[in-house]
Structure formats: structure tokens, C-alpha cells
Design an enzyme around this catalytic site. Structure first.
Site, PDB file in Angstrom:
ATOM      1  N   TYR A 103     -32.016  -7.088   3.244  1.00 52.65           N
ATOM      2  CA  TYR A 103     -32.334  -7.339   4.659  1.00 52.65           C
ATOM      3  C   TYR A 103     -32.816  -6.043   5.306  1.00 52.65           C
ATOM      4  CZ  TYR A 103     -31.530  -7.918   9.662  1.00 52.65           C
ATOM      5  OH  TYR A 103     -31.691  -7.931  11.022  1.00 52.65           O
TER       6      TYR A 103
HETATM    7  O1  LIG Z   1     -27.048  -4.649  13.453  1.00 54.25           O
HETATM    8  C1  LIG Z   1     -27.760  -5.262  12.678  1.00 54.25           C
HETATM    9  O2  LIG Z   1     -28.888  -4.913  12.434  1.00 54.25           O
HETATM   10  C2  LIG Z   1     -27.233  -6.448  11.967  1.00 54.25           C
HETATM   11  O3  LIG Z   1     -26.135  -6.945  12.715  1.00 54.25           O
HETATM   12  C3  LIG Z   1     -25.461  -8.016  12.105  1.00 54.25           C
HETATM   13  O4  LIG Z   1     -24.939  -7.603  10.851  1.00 54.25           O
HETATM   14  P1  LIG Z   1     -23.437  -7.077  10.781  1.00 54.25           P
HETATM   15  O5  LIG Z   1     -23.269  -5.866  11.606  1.00 54.25           O
HETATM   16  O6  LIG Z   1     -23.096  -6.986   9.342  1.00 54.25           O
HETATM   17  O7  LIG Z   1     -22.670  -8.259  11.548  1.00 54.25           O
HETATM   18  P2  LIG Z   1     -21.609  -9.323  11.019  1.00 54.25           P
HETATM   19  O8  LIG Z   1     -22.109 -10.021   9.833  1.00 54.25           O
HETATM   20  O9  LIG Z   1     -21.226 -10.143  12.184  1.00 54.25           O
HETATM   21  O10 LIG Z   1     -20.374  -8.414  10.576  1.00 54.25           O
HETATM   22  C4  LIG Z   1     -19.680  -7.657  11.568  1.00 54.25           C
HETATM   23  C5  LIG Z   1     -18.581  -6.862  10.922  1.00 54.25           C
HETATM   24  O11 LIG Z   1     -17.619  -7.749  10.365  1.00 54.25           O
HETATM   25  C6  LIG Z   1     -17.353  -7.398   9.015  1.00 54.25           C
HETATM   26  N1  LIG Z   1     -17.046  -8.631   8.286  1.00 54.25           N
HETATM   27  C7  LIG Z   1     -17.985  -9.546   8.061  1.00 54.25           C
HETATM   28  C8  LIG Z   1     -17.698 -10.712   7.409  1.00 54.25           C
HETATM   29  C9  LIG Z   1     -16.379 -10.945   6.953  1.00 54.25           C
HETATM   30  O12 LIG Z   1     -16.048 -11.970   6.356  1.00 54.25           O
HETATM   31  N2  LIG Z   1     -15.450  -9.984   7.218  1.00 54.25           N
HETATM   32  C10 LIG Z   1     -15.730  -8.839   7.873  1.00 54.25           C
HETATM   33  O13 LIG Z   1     -14.831  -8.008   8.071  1.00 54.25           O
HETATM   34  C11 LIG Z   1     -18.599  -6.697   8.524  1.00 54.25           C
HETATM   35  O14 LIG Z   1     -18.301  -5.797   7.484  1.00 54.25           O
HETATM   36  C12 LIG Z   1     -19.057  -5.992   9.785  1.00 54.25           C
HETATM   37  O15 LIG Z   1     -18.445  -4.754   9.872  1.00 54.25           O
HETATM   38  C13 LIG Z   1     -26.417  -9.171  11.918  1.00 54.25           C
HETATM   39  O16 LIG Z   1     -25.749 -10.228  11.248  1.00 54.25           O
HETATM   40  C14 LIG Z   1     -27.639  -8.776  11.164  1.00 54.25           C
HETATM   41  O17 LIG Z   1     -28.547  -9.852  11.179  1.00 54.25           O
HETATM   42  C15 LIG Z   1     -28.279  -7.530  11.747  1.00 54.25           C
HETATM   43  O18 LIG Z   1     -28.967  -7.844  12.912  1.00 54.25           O
END
Ligand SMILES: O=C(O)[C@H]1O[C@H](OP(=O)(O)OP(=O)(O)OC[C@H]2O[C@@H](n3ccc(=O)[nH]c3=O)[C@H](O)[C@@H]2O)[C@H](O)[C@@H](O)[C@H]1O
Length: 462
Positions: free
Chosen positions: A256
Site C-alpha cells: 500500500y
Molecule cells: O495513515 C495512513 O496512511 C493509513 O492509515 C490507516 O492505516 P493504519 O494507521 O494502519 O490504521 P488502522 O488499520 O486503523 O490501525 C490503527 C492502529 O491499530 C493497530 N491495530 C490494527 C488492527 C488490529 O487488529 N490491531 C491493532 O492493534 C495498528 O497496528 C495501528 O497501529 C489506513 O487504514 C490506511 O488506509 C492509511 O490511510
């Protein structure tokens, strides 16, 4: 006297034979007309196919590489059913995209039925700009939520054209009908972890789709100014904090992130060759009402309410994972600020006439919060204890930490986030329980919990 021969059987037999002949000839007629119909249909399909290959007539700038992109989704364009492309359809497209204020913008918003797209479309429309949406309503997450957002936009006279970014003929048609001043390009294959399951979808939307949009934008007259969604994930394995636009972004941790970084480089090329004005916005984990069900805050809410266990990640060296969670209203202000300060593209008819603006900005909250704290805030708001399963972050493309330095966006268009995570999540939960009709399950005490929690929470906003 001999009795006359009994002819009644012969007569009956002849009648029967003539009946059979009639039936057979009718069958033959039916069969031949079926054959004729099928042949006509086949010829029509072949004609449509060739017509689509060449429609609209490709200018010299569309030749070569762009050609196949025009055909990627030819079927959706070839069968412009339900009046698409007709006079009534064009009227709707024009009505939606015409500004209602003097010197207002005419903005094509891609991904308008998405989370950020629907909020930005509404904000633009409310201040008098013309907005036309584009969305393919794919099923990466529940399409009924996208339809509900579409219905909300429709109430504000915002029309969404249902088409894919790779649908060249449709995009060209839209630019033929409307002289868009701006494109707010938010359509993308989102999600960091899903890239391991469906890598091709990221290439199709974030690279091929983006290039298709740029091809058509560069050939348009006037060329629009383009503001588009990059991502905080481009910082990948960067260890300098807070993340600044000057830091290295050549170590993506997920496909991504790699496709978003590729988008930034592709933007550079189109700016350099064709004079397109391009602004990339690196969004930091955007959340809020009408959000994306694939994001952690959203499915944590669902799972906590259903009593299901949630996986809470910690880093490989046992530290807390943290994100610079950014509230949707702050992001909308950032998007509008970027549009308002976007200079005009300098090219016309696919030819560059002079240097054009090329920008990249962080849009974050400047205040990272550990995922464990996010869960505690949700527990308070939902009045339910989460069943937490704390595990080491799987190797799934996640990064341990994000933190935005937004001084560039502050300097250039006054971007200043104002919503801390607890206040933003409160608004999200209010929307969530109302949208899913479960207000009664989230009892009144949650507001008391929230008050207690707020008095204990450290100040989170910048
Ligand atoms: O800023 C971005 O550019 C991206 O932001 C977002 O990605 P992320 O920051 O990864 O958000 P998100 O999946 O909500 O996980 C949030 C937290 O929960 C943790 N996480 C996640 C899943 C889980 O089961 N457990 C967990 O602890 C995980 O480790 C993380 O620390 C958008 O989805 C992406 O499309 C893109 O725009």
C-alpha cells in the site's frame, strides 16, 4: 355395386401431414429468426467493441500508452445503460458541478462515496463550489455504507457518477461535459494489511487508475489543478520523529505504502512533462463519523459491543504501537486549504507551457496515541470492557509509530488540527450507535464514564 373406397383415413392422413408441414415451417421460421437475431446481436456487440476502442477519438496525446487504459473497463462505458451519457444525465452532471458562488470551483471528487470523499464533497458544496462525484462502489468494505453516504450527498444535490478510475471513456466524457477547475482525487485501494491478500487491487487503483486520471487531466482543456491522497505510510521504516516532508520515504513497509509513494513519483513526472499542478496530502490515520469499517477504531467498536476479542498490537520489542489519529473535520479543512491554494496548471492540450506547482504536505494531528489508549477511550464511551488479546504486531506491513510535523501545511494554508482523540471518538461513537440503531444498548452511563475519563486523560491535541 362395389362400395366407394373409404377415403376418410387418407383425408385425415393428408390433413395431419399438412399440419406437420405447417408446424415444421413455423419452427424453421422461428429457428431462422432466432439465428438472425443472434447474428445481429453478435454484429452489434462487435461494432460496440470497436466503437469503444476508438471512442472518444484519441488525440495525439492519448496515443500509445494511454490507449489500453481507455479500454480497461470498456464494458461499463460501452453499455451506458439507464440514460448515462444522455441529455438528462449530462444535465445532472452539469447541475452538480456548477458552482453557486462567484469564482467558485468546479471540483471532480473521486472516491466521493468514500469516507474522506463524502465529507469533502459536502464541505465544498456547502460553501458554494460545484462538486461532481466519481466512485466505483466496490465491495472492499460494506457497499451499503457507501450507498448511504451517496444518499446523504444526493440530498445536497451532489451527483455521483458510478465508474472506475480506469474507465477512460467515462472520464474523458466527464471532462468533455464539464471544464473542471480542480480534481480532488481520493479514490484508492486503502488499507495497509489487505495489500497482502489482494496486491493487484492496489496496483489497479493506486497506480493504473491514478495514471489514467492524470492522462485525461493533462489532455483536458483547461487542465485542472489536482489535489490527491497520499499517505503517512510512505514514511515506512523512517525513524526520525516527528515525520517531516523532508525525511526519507524510500523504505515502504507495505505494498500500500509503495503504491502511494509511486503515486508521488508519478505526480512529479506529470508535473514535469505536462505542467499539471499537483498537491499530494499525506493523511495520518483519519477517523470519525461515516468512517471506514476496515479501520481498527471502527471494528474495535463493533467487536467490543459484540463482546468479541480484539487483537491489540505491540511492537516486536514489546513497546506500544501508536498512531497520530487525525479527526475527519481537521482533514477536510486541510483538503480545502490545499485546494484553495492550488495554483493553476500551466499546460493545455497536453503541452506544458511553463513550470507548475508541485507540493506534498503532512496532514496529521501532531499527537500520537498508543493503540491501548484508543481502546480505553472506546471502553469508556461504549460502557463495555474490551476483551483484549495483546500480541506482537504480525509482519503485515504495519509500522510501529506515526507522528506528523505539519508546519509546512500550517505555513502554506493555515492547517491546524483542533480535535483530540477522545473528543473525536465521542463524535464517532455517537454517529455509530445512531447509524446502526443501537443507541439503547450503549447506556446513558457511558456519558458519565466519558466525563470521568476526560478528567483523567492527558491533553492530546497540539
Ligand atoms: O495513515 C495512513 O496512511 C493509513 O492509515 C490507516 O492505516 P493504519 O494507521 O494502519 O490504521 P488502522 O488499520 O486503523 O490501525 C490503527 C492502529 O491499530 C493497530 N491495530 C490494527 C488492527 C488490529 O487488529 N490491531 C491493532 O492493534 C495498528 O497496528 C495501528 O497501529 C489506513 O487504514 C490506511 O488506509 C492509511 O490511510
Amino acid at each position: 355395386m362395389a362400395s366407394p373406397p373409404d377415403t376418410s383415413k387418407t383425408i385425415k392422413l393428408e390433413r395431419y401431414n399438412s399440419y406437420l408441414r405447417r408446424v415444421n415451417s413455423t419452427k424453421l421460421l422461428n429457428a431462422s429468426s432466432k439465428l438472425l437475431f443472434r447474428a445481429t446481436l453478435l454484429v452489434a456487440l462487435v461494432l460496440i467493441f470497436f466503437f469503444t476502442l476508438n471512442y472518444p477519438p484519441l488525440s495525439s496525446d492519448h496515443a500509445g500508452g494511454a490507449h489500453h487504459l481507455h479500454n480497461t473497463n470498456f464494458l461499463s462505458s460501452a453499455f451506458y445503460g439507464g440514460g448515462v451519457g444522455g441529455t438528462a444525465w449530462e444535465k445532472q452532471v452539469r447541475h452538480s458541478s456548477t458552482p453557486k458562488r462567484p469564482n467558485g470551483m468546479s471540483v471532480l471528487v473521486t472516491g466521493a462515496a468514500g469516507f474522506i470523499g463524502s465529507h469533502c464533497s459536502l464541505a465544498l458544496k456547502k460553501r458554494g463550489d460545484g462538486v461532481l462525484g466519481l466512485d466505483n462502489f466496490n465491495s472492499y468494505y460494506d457497499p451499503s455504507l457507501k450507498r448511504a453516504r451517496q444518499a446523504m450527498l444526493k440530498k445536497h444535490e451532489i451527483f455521483i457518477v458510478e465508474a472506475d478510475l480506469n474507465d477512460g471513456p467515462m472520464l474523458t466524457k466527464l471532462f468533455d461535459v464539464v471544464p473542471f477547475t480542480h480534481v480532488l482525487h481520493l479514490a484508492a485501494q486503502a488499507g495497509v494489511r489487505y495489500a497482502m491478500q489482494n496486491p493487484q487491487s492496489y496496483v489497479a487503483s493506486n497506480i493504473a487508475g491514478f495514471v489514467n486520471l492524470l492522462e485525461i487531466s493533462k489532455a483536458a482543456n483547461p487542465q485542472p489543478s489536482i489535489v490527491w491522497a497520499s499517505s503517512s505510510s510512505v514514511y515506512g521504516l523512517n525513524t526520525e520523529n516527528p515525520f517531516s516532508e523532508l525525511h526519507r520515504t524510500d523504505q515502504p513497509a507495505s505494498l500500500y505504502a509503495a503504491t502511494k509513494k509511486a503515486g508521488e513519483e508519478i505526480a512529479h513526472t506529470y508535473n514535469h512533462i505536462y505542467g499539471l499542478s499537483l498537491t499530494g496530502l499525506r493523511f495520518f490515520t483519519v477517523y470519525g463519523p461515516w468512517g471506514r469499517p476496515d479501520m481498527a477504531y471502527f471494528f474495535f467498536t463493533k467487536d467490543i459491543l459484540q463482546g468479541k476479542t480484539i487483537d491489540v498490537y505491540k511492537t516486536v520489542d514489546d513497546k506500544e504501537v501508536a498512531r497520530d489519529f487525525t479527526y475527519i473535520d481537521d482533514i477536510v479543512k486541510g483538503c480545502l486549504g490545499a485546494l484553495d491554494t492550488a495554483e493553476k496548471s500551466t499546460g493545455s492540450g497536453g503541452k506544458k507551457k511553463g513550470p507548475a506547482q508541485l507540493r506534498i504536505y503532512n496532514l496529521g494531528n501532531t499527537s500520537p496515541v498508543p493503540v491501548g489508549n484508543l481502546v480505553s477511550i472506546l471502553e469508556g464511551l461504549l460502557n463495555s470492557k474490551a476483551k483484549k488479546h495483546v500480541i506482537k504486531m504480525p509482519r503485515n506491513g504495519d509500522v510501529p509509530y506515526t507522528h506528523a510535523n505539519v508546519s509546512l501545511a500550517l505555513h502554506d494554508f493555515g492547517y491546524k488540527p483542533t480535535t483530540d482523540l477522545a473528543s473525536g471518538l465521542r463524535k464517532f461513537v455517537k454517529w455509530y450507535v445512531s447509524y446502526y440503531g443501537i443507541e439503547s444498548r450503549v447506556k446513558k452511563e457511558s456519558s458519565n464514564n466519558y466525563k470521568n475519563m476526560m478528567s483523567q486523560q492527558p491533553e492530546e491535541s497540539a
